[in-house]
Design a protein around this motif. Structure first.
Motif, PDB file in Angstrom:
ATOM      1  N   THR A 155      -6.163  -1.823   3.511  1.00 39.57           N
ATOM      2  CA  THR A 155      -7.188  -2.305   2.578  1.00 39.57           C
ATOM      3  C   THR A 155      -8.032  -3.347   3.308  1.00 39.57           C
ATOM      4  OG1 THR A 155      -5.725  -1.943   0.705  1.00 39.57           O
ATOM      5  CG2 THR A 155      -7.573  -3.440   0.352  1.00 39.57           C
TER       6      THR A 155
ATOM      7  N   GLU B  32      -0.668   1.286  -9.665  1.00 38.01           N
ATOM      8  CA  GLU B  32      -1.499   1.492  -8.476  1.00 38.01           C
ATOM      9  C   GLU B  32      -2.855   0.878  -8.767  1.00 38.01           C
ATOM     10  OE1 GLU B  32      -1.909   4.786  -6.116  1.00 38.01           O
ATOM     11  OE2 GLU B  32       0.170   5.473  -6.261  1.00 38.01           O
TER      12      GLU B  32
ATOM     13  N   GLU C  93     -12.669   0.501  -4.703  1.00 38.69           N
ATOM     14  CA  GLU C  93     -13.742   1.332  -4.131  1.00 38.69           C
ATOM     15  C   GLU C  93     -15.048   0.561  -4.169  1.00 38.69           C
ATOM     16  OE1 GLU C  93     -12.046   5.781  -5.222  1.00 38.69           O
ATOM     17  OE2 GLU C  93     -13.101   4.618  -6.738  1.00 38.69           O
TER      18      GLU C  93
ATOM     19  N   ALA D  27      -6.264   1.074  -1.190  1.00 37.45           N
ATOM     20  CA  ALA D  27      -5.382   1.412  -2.313  1.00 37.45           C
ATOM     21  C   ALA D  27      -4.136   0.548  -2.265  1.00 37.45           C
ATOM     22  CB  ALA D  27      -5.005   2.889  -2.250  1.00 37.45           C
TER      23      ALA D  27
ATOM     24  N   LYS E  91      -6.776   0.801  -7.224  1.00 33.89           N
ATOM     25  CA  LYS E  91      -7.726   1.343  -6.225  1.00 33.89           C
ATOM     26  C   LYS E  91      -8.930   0.423  -6.122  1.00 33.89           C
ATOM     27  CE  LYS E  91      -6.705   5.981  -5.271  1.00 33.89           C
ATOM     28  NZ  LYS E  91      -5.517   6.238  -6.107  1.00 33.89           N
TER      29      LYS E  91
ATOM     30  N   GLU F 256       0.859  -1.188   0.000  1.00 34.50           N
ATOM     31  CA  GLU F 256       0.000   0.000   0.000  1.00 34.50           C
ATOM     32  C   GLU F 256       0.893   1.235   0.000  1.00 34.50           C
ATOM     33  OE1 GLU F 256      -2.355  -0.864   3.460  1.00 34.50           O
ATOM     34  OE2 GLU F 256      -3.545  -2.361   2.388  1.00 34.50           O
TER      35      GLU F 256
END
Lengths: 407, 366
Positions: B142, B211, B215, B156, B213, B130
């Motif tokens: 996370t 990266e 959500e 993330a 993400k 992370e």
């Protein structure tokens, strides 16, 4: 197959050595550090008797075949017992009556008849010591430059010269029925090839212990200066052949180091582990955690230091085991033995120094043994080839350079 | 009984990978680093060595070779000796295939393993790290929360290799409100999973990392690796760390051997610089540290092979070999002096790559 697990009987034997270290060495550790040059006879007698049952504590040798044909890892197991005993006390360990480096030289360079004749004594009677005399006031690491001479005189050799830094020299030369193996040149023009080992029996006229050194650490072990003044030994005390030839002779002493360097590395590891165990227990008592597995960025400085010490000690131990194992398997281990010795000597010197630092006033106080272990540890960076000599050996081997090309 | 000897099979595998690393990988390393791309033919050739497919069961289309962490460590060291970024790319499919093989449910075996038992390279990715300085895999931010028959992932990740081309990403997350940790097989197309721009790092420039993400990324509860009982997360972590540590040994050895060869050739004051103690001793210390690191790696790997707990040992091996790799690579640059600093020689690349081991996590697994 790669494996780092010992058999149960080896683990049991190692535990036995640990018990000896804990019950017989630790209780007198401080005493014989403070009373340098005093003799722990009770401990010596007990070890002399015990070695009948346990086998010699410091010994080296060739591969032995066990009954099932699997090689017996004698050098490797010696590393384990050595680590335990030096966890107890490295100075006391070095003082234990046994053939020592003198015996190792007889084993490496002697004829079968000579081995039987000179080593028999260690299986009987009162405690005895064997020592090796090679270093001189004017030559240490450059051991090929010895100036002590041996001159043929009828059926004897007459030895003249001064040797220093003989471990257990006083006990071997004067205070027991032991012997000193002295390296002397029979032909200075021949250089290394002219250097030969001679067994000088205890109390031989002409051999005098001139001094016993006062040291930084390992004070329970005597370190002697021995003067040879027209010291006459019988012709058959020259180990191996008297013939001056380019091979053999001095090379044998170097072969001795291939076998002893892993053991000296194991000594260092024992001292380092003593310090590490002490710090671990102390931190636990103070409720200072050492958290394995978490982000290195979340560790305290103490945790980082401790983990680093632990990892370096383990790295040194694995290098040491490898070097000893190779010897047991009949492989040439010259490079690996020096790697182990260089790493262990340095690592343990730094580990014990850091241990004293970590515990602050507690570590510096002579109420506990930590400061002693720091003093004891330093010798491992020096004897049996200094740090730098071992780096030199490693460098020559990895670069494939001769001693003329890299010196 | 204690032994430092590889099995005949291990020696064979090691020698094969070593030859490939020397003949094919190393010559491609500089161009890959400069361009940020690895030639597809090179990845295809490495795939043909069977370093991923080999250990998959025959029923899934693999070769059914025995899986061993020690053997894995040998492979990682050798391939990383060639080039770290190329090695990580080539072996990335293991990041999914091997955890599924070891911890997966039968359904997960059937669904996933055959995708990696193909004739063509199949990308795989794992998301652990992370983007924060004190990231701790045992305290991830996370989260995966059970909601009815699905898990909802939030958080993330960074340093996710090959995320943009992997069909599935193994996402690691804290479970049970932070009390546990698990790994989740998340299809790349899942709504809520966003893949960012390709990352730009100091080293590993040839390896595509991203990266990621999460959500309110909702996945079926069966997507949890190992099903309801999950995985032995510390073992999974140890397997990652042993692989990384082995790669650090490979990088260190690459730097050491390059510097050694250079020092024998390069003359100063009329003699090879290796005949000077200042250089020779540095090389000797590098040699010691390479061997010391490797032994720590083997010890941790051998514990994994015996099914023993190796959290501490793998952590030790990882930290030690990461530090050693950095020091050795630094000494290699130093040995070459100004020549080490220019990009004509690979030692500056070794140094940039070596520095990364302090940050890497989840980029490889035995």
């Amino acid at each position: 197959m790669i494996d780092f697990e010992f058999e149960p009987q080896v683990i049991n034997q190692t535990r036995m050595y640990h018990t000896v270290a804990e019950r017989m060495m630790r209780p007198i550790s401080r005493e014989y550090d403070e009373r340098e040059h005093e003799h722990p006879w009770d401990f010596w007698r007990a070890m002399w008797t015990a070695s009948r049952n346990l086998g010699p504590a410091a010994d080296s040798g060739k591969t032995e075949q066990a009954g099932d044909g699997a090689p017996k890892l004698r050098n490797l197991y010696t590393c384990l017992s050595t680590e335990e005993l030096c966890w107890g006390d490295a100075g006391l360990y070095l003082s234990i009556p046994n053939p020592g480096l003198g015996g190792a030289a007889v084993s490496a360079a002697g004829t079968p008849e000579q081995k039987a004749r000179f080593l028999k004594r260690f299986a009987e009677g009162e405690p005895k010591w064997g020592a090796m005399a090679i270093t001189e006031p004017g030559c240490g690491s450059d051991s090929a430059a010895v100036t002590t001479t041996a001159t043929r005189d009828g059926d004897h050799w007459a030895i003249n010269g001064t040797k220093i830094f003989c471990t257990a020299g006083q006990m071997s030369a004067e205070k027991s029925e032991g012997f000193v193996v002295v390296w002397a040149t029979v032909d200075r023009s021949a250089g290394r090839a002219g250097i030969k080992p001679f067994v000088v029996e205890h109390n031989t006229p002409g051999m005098t212990v001139a001094r016993v050194e006062n040291k930084l650490g390992i004070r329970a072990s005597d370190t002697a200066m021995i003067v040879f003044d027209n010291c006459r030994v019988p012709a058959d005390h020259l180990l191996g052949s008297a013939e001056v030839k380019p091979t053999g002779g001095f090379k044998d002493v170097m072969a001795t180091f291939d076998a002893t360097r892993p053991i000296v590395a194991a000594m260092a590891i024992g001292v380092g582990r003593a310090a590490l165990d002490f710090v671990r227990d102390y931190l636990a008592e103070q409720k200072v955690p050492v958290r394995y597995g978490v982000s290195p960025r979340r560790l305290t400085a103490v945790e980082r230091d401790f983990m680093e010490m632990e990892a370096h000690l383990k790295a040194a131990r694995l290098l040491t085991w490898r070097a000893a194992w190779m010897l047991d398997m009949g492989m040439r281990n010259n490079l690996e033995a020096s790697m182990a010795k260089a790493k262990a000597g340095r690592a343990v010197t730094l580990i014990t120094q850091k241990a004293v630092e970590l515990l602050g006033p507690v570590g510096y106080s002579r109420k506990v043994l930590l400061e002693k272990w720091m003093r004891d540890a330093k010798i491992n960076d020096i004897f049996e080839g200094t740090q730098q000599i071992n780096l030199m050996i490693i460098a020559r081997r990895i670069l494939d350079y001769s001693s003329k090309e890299l010196n | 009984m204690v032994s430092f000897e590889l099995s005949e099979e291990q020696r064979m595998i090691r020698d094969t990978v070593a030859a490939f690393a020397t003949d094919e990988v190393r010559p491609a390393a500089r161009a890959a680093d400069e361009s940020g791309a690895i030639p597809a033919e090179l990845i295809a050739k490495s795939w043909d060595l069977g370093l991923v497919r080999g250990a998959l069961p025959e029923s899934a289309g693999g070769y059914g070779d025995a899986r061993s962490a020690v053997t894995g460590a040998l492979i990682f060291e050798e391939l990383a000796f060639g080039d770290l970024a190329i090695a990580m790319h080539a072996l990335a499919p293991r990041l999914i295939a091997y955890p599924v093989l070891e911890y997966g449910t039968e359904e997960q075996h059937t669904g996933i393993l055959k995708k990696f038992a193909t004739d063509q390279f199949a990308a795989g990715a794992c998301a652990i790290v992370e983007p924060r300085f004190d990231f701790d895999p045992l305290a991830m931010e996370t989260t995966a929360a059970l909601d009815g028959a699905s898990y909802v992932l939030n958080g993330a990740k960074c340093f996710v290799p090959l995320a943009a081309e992997s069909e599935t990403i193994l996402v690691c997350a804290a479970t049970d409100g932070g009390a546990g940790a698990g790994a989740f097989l998340v299809p790349r197309a899942t709504p809520g999973l966003g893949i960012g721009e390709r990352e730009r790092n100091m080293g590993l420039k040839a390896l595509a990392t991203y990266e990621v993400k999460l959500e309110n990324c909702r996945i079926d509860e069966n997507a949890r690796l190992g099903g309801a009982k999950g995985v032995n997360f510390t073992r999974l972590l140890a397997q990652h760390r042993v692989a990384l540590a082995a790669m650090a040994v490979g990088v260190a050895r690459a730097a050491y051997e390059y510097a050694k060869a250079y020092a024998r050739e390069r003359k100063a004051f009329g003699v090879p610089i290796a005949t000077k103690q200042a250089i020779a001793f540095m090389l000797a210390e590098m040699a010691i540290e390479v061997d010391a690191s490797r032994l720590l790696v083997w010890e941790a790997a051998s514990r994994l092979d015996k099914g023993e707990d190796a959290l501490k040992e793998s952590y030790q091996a990882r930290n030690y070999s990461a530090q050693a790799a950095l020091a050795v690579a630094d000494n290699a640059v130093q040995t070459l002096g100004g020549h080490g600093y220019i990009r004509e020689h690979p030692v500056e690349l070794f140094l940039r790559n070596a520095r990364g081991f302090a940050a890497f996590e989840g980029l490889a697994t035995v």
